[in-house]
Write a protein that holds these residues in place. Structure first.
Motif, PDB file in Angstrom:
ATOM      1  N   GLU A 231       0.831  -1.208   0.000  1.00 41.46           N
ATOM      2  CA  GLU A 231       0.000   0.000   0.000  1.00 41.46           C
ATOM      3  C   GLU A 231       0.867   1.259   0.000  1.00 41.46           C
ATOM      4  OE1 GLU A 231      -2.624  -0.298   3.324  1.00 41.46           O
ATOM      5  OE2 GLU A 231      -3.664  -2.072   2.538  1.00 41.46           O
TER       6      GLU A 231
ATOM      7  N   THR B 167       0.490   3.855  -3.134  1.00 41.65           N
ATOM      8  CA  THR B 167      -0.030   5.205  -2.895  1.00 41.65           C
ATOM      9  C   THR B 167       1.042   6.255  -3.164  1.00 41.65           C
ATOM     10  OG1 THR B 167       0.447   4.959  -0.519  1.00 41.65           O
ATOM     11  CG2 THR B 167      -1.810   4.495  -1.250  1.00 41.65           C
TER      12      THR B 167
ATOM     13  N   LYS C 252      -5.008   5.329  -6.019  1.00 45.14           N
ATOM     14  CA  LYS C 252      -6.069   5.553  -5.033  1.00 45.14           C
ATOM     15  C   LYS C 252      -5.926   4.554  -3.892  1.00 45.14           C
ATOM     16  CE  LYS C 252     -10.312   5.865  -6.295  1.00 45.14           C
ATOM     17  NZ  LYS C 252     -11.587   5.532  -6.961  1.00 45.14           N
ATOM     18  N   LYS C 253      -6.266   4.982  -2.681  1.00 42.57           N
ATOM     19  CA  LYS C 253      -6.077   4.142  -1.504  1.00 42.57           C
ATOM     20  C   LYS C 253      -6.823   2.816  -1.615  1.00 42.57           C
ATOM     21  CE  LYS C 253      -6.030   4.304   3.560  1.00 42.57           C
ATOM     22  NZ  LYS C 253      -6.623   2.976   3.783  1.00 42.57           N
ATOM     23  N   ASP C 254      -8.091   2.856  -2.032  1.00 40.08           N
ATOM     24  CA  ASP C 254      -8.853   1.606  -2.102  1.00 40.08           C
ATOM     25  C   ASP C 254      -8.339   0.695  -3.205  1.00 40.08           C
ATOM     26  OD1 ASP C 254      -9.838   3.478  -3.952  1.00 40.08           O
ATOM     27  OD2 ASP C 254     -11.794   2.506  -4.043  1.00 40.08           O
ATOM     28  N   HIS C 255      -7.818   1.270  -4.283  1.00 39.36           N
ATOM     29  CA  HIS C 255      -7.223   0.457  -5.346  1.00 39.36           C
ATOM     30  C   HIS C 255      -5.921  -0.175  -4.862  1.00 39.36           C
ATOM     31  CE1 HIS C 255      -9.467   2.485  -8.966  1.00 39.36           C
ATOM     32  NE2 HIS C 255     -10.273   2.094  -8.010  1.00 39.36           N
TER      33      HIS C 255
ATOM     34  N   GLU D 125      -5.241  -0.915  -1.812  1.00 41.63           N
ATOM     35  CA  GLU D 125      -5.618  -1.947  -0.850  1.00 41.63           C
ATOM     36  C   GLU D 125      -6.019  -3.239  -1.550  1.00 41.63           C
ATOM     37  OE1 GLU D 125      -8.681  -0.014   1.342  1.00 41.63           O
ATOM     38  OE2 GLU D 125      -7.299   1.012   2.719  1.00 41.63           O
ATOM     39  N   SER D 126      -6.728  -3.126  -2.661  1.00 42.68           N
ATOM     40  CA  SER D 126      -7.124  -4.316  -3.410  1.00 42.68           C
ATOM     41  C   SER D 126      -5.898  -5.066  -3.926  1.00 42.68           C
ATOM     42  CB  SER D 126      -8.032  -3.931  -4.595  1.00 42.68           C
ATOM     43  OG  SER D 126      -9.268  -3.424  -4.150  1.00 42.68           O
TER      44      SER D 126
ATOM     45  N   SER E 198     -14.161   3.785 -12.420  1.00 41.82           N
ATOM     46  CA  SER E 198     -14.453   2.430 -11.965  1.00 41.82           C
ATOM     47  C   SER E 198     -14.775   1.594 -13.190  1.00 41.82           C
ATOM     48  CB  SER E 198     -15.646   2.417 -11.004  1.00 41.82           C
ATOM     49  OG  SER E 198     -15.363   3.149  -9.839  1.00 41.82           O
TER      50      SER E 198
END
Length: 363
Positions: free
Chosen positions: A18, A22, A27-30, A32-33, A72
């Motif tokens: 992460e 970053t 993006k943070k959620d991307h 994280e995935s 998205s």
């Protein structure tokens, strides 16, 4: 003398990925995935697709060949059971997670969900997606095409990808069948790992620039290629070639994305990958009752066969990974070769971020 393995807690591996992603603008959620998927890969023992792949994702983002926009994935067209998704050139795990969750929803509604994606990127281990389906009590499948790395039987030039196949099915009491395999004899990442460790590769893994089998990983990585599943023609390599073409049909051809030698060369930073991918969820309840009972019987029967070596029991797909995860749990994290940690430290230094924290060392 074998070098001591350095153990990294799962939470630290995930955090390190992460931090890297970053830092380069993801993006943070991307991020994280991607971090979840790479961590699971190493935790399950698929070192070719975990930390070993991090630099590739970083370079793709830095070069702009993978998008880090606010977009998205979008559904281009769909029926009650099928969908075509535009990945919008986002990180492969972001596209894959969207697609497999869509397939799960459709399967719960209609008995089957079949989703294909175009304009995607490298999505990590295919098994992660099929297992996500399996956790819902469904049968899951995932496929992707890749850059041309495999030399078809009788050929000299790589024109097919390693094109993995993953199938996961639930059994009783949390047991499961989890097949996750490349349609090449070995994934490219395994050749890279051996090269990084200064180790030779087994027969049947790869060929040199003249299409001849080699045990030198450098020959494969420089101008050679991987061999299809089965190795040489006389040992069934043509079957691996056929399976790789089947995956191309499910992915690039069905999705209208790029396929085979039309896909960019491996790790190219000059053009987008435009990968095609396929995600399937099936509700076994739509068929004969007692699926998990029979699945458990099949798994247990194979495991209980008399082995040729009393110290090595018969395994079913998913067992080697379960054993590795158990070893990680006992060690307090994922064991890495020192060269792999050096690799991570070099990335951290380049990106000017906190390096990966080591928990301990083990044999």
């Amino acid at each position: 003398m074998t070098a001591k393995q350095l153990v990294v807690p799962l939470s630290e591996m995930k955090s390190f990925v992460e931090r890297c992603m970053t830092k380069v603008g993801t993006k943070k959620d991307h991020a994280e995935s991607l971090a979840e998927l790479l961590t699971v890969a190493d935790y399950r023992g698929h070192y070719s697709h975990g930390l070993n792949r991090l630099e590739m994702y970083i370079r793709d983002v830095q070069s702009g060949t993978t998008s880090i926009s606010e977009d998205s994935p979008t559904i281009v067209k769909q029926t009650v059971s099928t969908a075509l998704v535009d990945g919008r050139n986002l990180l492969g795990p972001v596209v894959g997670k969207f697609c497999i969750d869509l397939a799960i929803t459709k399967a719960k509604d209609t008995g089957i969900g079949w989703v294909v994606a175009k304009d995607s990127n490298h999505f990590g281990i295919a098994g992660w997606y099929s297992m996500r389906v399996c956790q819902q009590g469904l049968v899951g499948m995932a496929y992707t095409n890749t850059s041309p790395l495999v030399v078809p039987t009788r050929a000299k030039r790589a024109t097919l990808g390693t094109n993995p196949i993953a199938v996961a099915a639930p059994a009783n009491n949390g047991d499961s069948f989890v097949l996750d395999m490349a349609t090449s004899t070995a994934a490219l990442g395994k050749v890279e790992i051996n090269h990084r460790k200064d180790m030779s590769i087994p027969n049947g893994w790869g060929v040199d620039k003249d299409g001849r089998q080699t045990n030198n990983p450098e020959d494969v990585l420089r101008d050679g290629g991987l061999m299809p599943l089965g190795g040489a023609e006389e040992s069934g390599g043509y079957k691996g070639t056929g399976l790789a073409m089947m995956v191309e049909m499910f992915c690039g051809i069905m999705a209208g994305s790029k396929y085979a030698s039309n896909i960019r060369s491996w790790k190219s930073s000059k053009e987008m990958a435009h990968l095609g991918q396929c995600f399937v969820a099936i509700d076994p309840g739509a068929f004969a009752a007692g699926f998990t009972d029979r699945m458990s019987d099949l798994l247990d029967h194979q495991r209980n066969l008399e082995p040729i070596d009393a110290e090595n029991s018969v395994l079913v797909p998913g067992d080697p990974e379960r054993q590795h995860m158990s070893q990680c749990d006992t060690s307090g994290g994922i064991p890495y070769h020192p060269n792999q940690i050096d690799f991570a430290n070099n990335i951290a230094k380049e990106l000017e971020i906190e390096p990966m924290k080591i928990a301990t060392a083990c044999k």
